[in-house]
Design an enzyme around this catalytic site. Sequence first.
Site, short mmCIF file in Angstrom:
data_model
loop_
_atom_site.label_atom_id
_atom_site.label_comp_id
_atom_site.label_asym_id
_atom_site.label_seq_id
_atom_site.Cartn_x
_atom_site.Cartn_y
_atom_site.Cartn_z
N HIS A 262 0.82 -1.21 0.00
CA HIS A 262 0.00 0.00 0.00
C HIS A 262 0.86 1.26 0.00
O HIS A 262 0.53 2.24 -0.65
CB HIS A 262 -0.89 -0.04 1.25
CG HIS A 262 -2.02 0.92 1.26
ND1 HIS A 262 -3.04 0.90 0.33
CD2 HIS A 262 -2.33 1.95 2.10
CE1 HIS A 262 -3.91 1.85 0.59
NE2 HIS A 262 -3.50 2.51 1.65
N PHE A 263 1.98 1.20 0.70
CA PHE A 263 2.89 2.35 0.79
C PHE A 263 4.19 2.07 0.05
O PHE A 263 5.28 2.28 0.57
CB PHE A 263 3.16 2.69 2.26
CG PHE A 263 1.95 3.22 2.98
CD1 PHE A 263 1.45 4.48 2.71
CD2 PHE A 263 1.29 2.44 3.92
CE1 PHE A 263 0.34 4.97 3.37
CE2 PHE A 263 0.17 2.93 4.58
CZ PHE A 263 -0.31 4.20 4.30
#
Length: 281
Positions: A262-263
């Site tokens: 996600h990051f």
Amino acid sequence: MKNKTIKINDFDLFYREAGNPENETILLLHGFPSSSHMYRDIINELSDMYHLIAPDYIGFGLSDMPLVSEFDYTFENITKYISDFIAALKLSSFYLLMQDYGGPIGFRIATAYPNYIKGLIIQNANAYMEGMGEWGMKIGLFKKNNDMKGLLEFKDYLISLEGLKDQYLNEASNPQKIEPISYLTDNAFLNRINAKEIQTALFSDYGNNFPKYPDWQEYFRNHQPKTLVLWGKNDRYFSQEGAKAYSKDLQNIETHFFEGGHFMLEEYAKESSKLITNFIN
């Protein structure tokens, strides 16, 4: 990089700005559960060549946090504030970089102001139902079963320090490369008074984005913005199928997958910056 604040409709909106305004502008819209802080490395990498603006939404980061009784925290209302922010800064031509929550906000803006958009840069943000990952489907199941207790407990986990570390570290290819300041900063913001109520409101409103998907897909087909997709393969919110789905409607598109989550920008800021530079040039 300059840290600025502007008053929009009675509330202060914080934003980061870097680069020469005469260069191409990139508007960076952050995701959950972070803030414009997530773009610090990208901004540093690109500021010599581009003009970059990264706001914190109302209720996030360093922007004002009105009570849920004072502000209706929906994606529609946050989009309105970002649209007013764009107008206040007199932006009328820019590339749109979107991650997670930045997608529903950015796609609403692009659909409403297609002539403003020079191109889309999409990082783990969905516009297709087939893009639901493990956690996305889990959230959907809670809602389908009307299990609000389970849904809110899961939301509380996601915004806890343990949950934040899970998202930053357990989806990364090399957790040792992840700066602890990232999840500690998110945690500090999320532990402020009113923060959990704000996140609950937006979490509950997320389902209202799904009926918008056909509108956004129609925008893709009709306007064909050139598009760069950067995707962390290990994201448990949004699967790789979500990245691939954009190619159904967009003709001028390139897609790159990374061994991250996600990051993924925490690990691949330099690589992503090179791809963005090539894309714009």
